[in-house]
Motif scaffolding. Structure first.
Motif: not given
Ligand code: SDX
Length: 464
Positions: A328-347
């Motif tokens: 979950k913390t790694t996701a934040d770092q990736v999304f800084c590069v890729t943009g937030v995955n809209p499915l994250l909100e659902i998850a």
């Protein structure tokens, strides 16, 4: 100090038996009795003796192992004693692979030599391209992996010499090095793209991204944040003690085939949606939910038994999977590069609702390693059907560590569990001409019991 034994009284005979209790590193986790010690408990002289019955092995230790420790109640995961959180923070995948296989963290020289070995074995025989050509354009990459890693056994016939430590070491290096290459070839085959050759100047994960995504540029430059995120994800997925696929690796390994064939079987076990295929199933589930405001209705469907909340629950973790927390913390770092995955909100909404719902609380269902990993992989640009492949690549080190530990364990033999037979008792062959009416009549007459003129409807005996 109290005796470490169990006294069993068989009320059928009044006889008592005392069997020793043995322990692993932690008394509270490793207290076991040997199932063989139950065989002396008989109702009569010709009785086969007691066995233990444990479908799916939920309460049976199949081996002794020093590789990975999991405390499901306290959400602890350690590789050779090192907490997963510290390894994810400070280590690399190749260093963790060395640790799992050799039992200790490498020093500078050992790590350099190990890294060099792996780097120089990332290529596969050119004929493997012909195997890839045989798959349909839309072949699932995990099916391609299972097929091609098994096929590798035919290129290294000497790999059958599993008793030879040097031969095992060579195959272990080859497998760890070549799994990313096979995975990238499966990915590029699906897209009709030419295969890319390894770049020995890149890291293990950097080269994997190169194999996947290099196009016309003279040299692929991996994004350092994505490269590091992949290292962390690979570290988290490297081993997990006696899970389904590790158990498969051990079971196949116990008949002494080469490690490529055994690993192909382990990858097949991982492919299942209840195991490593869950990360793919999570994304498909999130896609079906479509939006945050449909989460509540979906959860009600899960509670009604219509389907499972994929990425939730675990046979061992009855607490939050420590890997899910790191992911979950790694996701934040990736999304800084890729943009937030809209499915994250659902998850996140799914997690919030489930963690506050009695159905999940009483069943101790928490997010597992697969719940968030797919969201990151998708944001990084991986298609959903590559997710189980991204699990198989790092788990290769764990499977091989479990395999070698099995081979070196003097207590281990070919895996051959017993059964409880509850089928038909002995009965005579019925000629085809007589089968139709009589056997149907017979079956009806016996209330559905096995069709046979003489056999009583006594339940079958338990045979070992
Ligand atoms: C991995 O073993 C490992 O270490 C695996 C792994 C590794 O690193 O190797 O950690 C990787 O495989 C993680 C798990 C990925 N799988 C999933 O996310 C699939 C969804 N989860 C499940 O199907 C399930 O939780 C399992 C398979 C993971 C565990 O199953 P168990 O231990 O056999 O649990 P169970 O099926 O006996 O369920 C107990 C109860 C049941 O309810 P009741 O029948 O008692 O009413 O919990 C329910 C189940 O219906 N339940 C779920 C559920 N998981 C269990 N209900 C809804 N959604 C779920 N996900």
């Amino acid at each position: 100090m109290a005796k470490a034994t169990l006294t069993i009284t068989d009320n059928r005979t009044g006889r008592s038996y005392e069997v020793p209790i043995s322990y692993g590193t932690y008394a509270e986790y490793g207290a076991t009795i040997r199932a063989e010690d139950l065989r002396q408990i008989k109702a009569s002289e010709d009785d086969f003796g007691l066995m233990s019955y444990d479908p799916a092995g939920g309460n049976t230790a199949a081996c002794r192992s020093a590789i990975t420790f999991v405390d499901g109640d306290r959400g602890i995961l350690r590789y050779r004693g090192y907490p997963i959180e510290e390894l994810a923070e400070q280590s690399t995948y190749l260093e963790v692979a060395y640790l799992l296989l050799r039992g200790e963290l490498p020093d500078h020289g050992q790590l350099d030599a190990w890294t060099r070995e792996i780097t120089l074995h990332t290529m596969v025989h050119e004929s493997i391209k012909k195997f890839l050509d045989g798959f349909r354009y839309d072949a699932h990459p995990m099916g391609v992996m299972v097929g091609t890693v098994g096929a590798l056994s035919t290129f290294y016939p000497e790999a059958k010499n599993i008793e030879d430590p040097a031969c095992r070491a060579t195959q272990i290096v080859r497998l760890i090095a070549k799994m990313p290459t096979l995975a990238a070839m499966a990915y590029r085959h699906q897209r009709g793209m030419p295969y890319v050759y390894p770049d020995n100047e890149l890291s293990f994960t950097g080269n994997f991204l190169n194999l996947l995504w290099r196009t016309a540029e003279p040299r692929y430059e991996p994004d350092p944040i994505l490269e590091r995120a992949l290292e962390v994800l690979f570290i988290l997925h490297a081993d997990h003690e006696q899970n389904c696929s590790a158990n498969t690796m051990r079971c196949i390994g116990s008949s002494h085939p080469d490690p490529y064939s055994a690993l192909s079987g382990a990858a097949a076990a991982l492919y299942g949606p209840l195991h490593g295929g869950a990360n793919e199933a999570v994304l498909r589930m999130l896609d079906r939910i479509e939006s945050k405001d449909r989460v509540a209705a979906f959860v009600e469907g899960v509670k009604a038994g219509k389907e499972r909340l994929m990425g939730f629950g675990h046979r061992v973790y009855k607490e939050y999977d420590p890997r899910a927390r790191v992911i979950k913390t790694t996701a934040d770092q990736v999304f800084c590069v890729t943009g937030v995955n809209p499915l994250l909100e659902i998850a996140l909404e799914l997690e919030r609702v489930a963690l506050n719902d009695e159905y999940f609380i009483e069943r101790k269902l928490y997010p597992n390693v697969d719940f968030y990993s797919g969201i990151i992989y998708q944001a990084m640009g991986f298609p959903v059907d590559m997710f189980p492949v991204l699990f198989a690549i790092p788990r290769t080190a764990g499977w091989l560590a479990q395999w070698e530990e099995l081979l070196l364990d003097s207590e281990q033999r070919i895996n051959r569990p017993r059964q409880i037979y509850d089928g038909c008792d002995a009965r005579d062959y019925v000629p085809l001409s007589e089968r139709g009416v009589r056997s149907a009549l017979e079956i009806r007459a016996r209330g559905g019991e096995c069709a046979s003129p003489e056999s009583s409807s006594s339940p079958g005996r338990a045979y070992g």
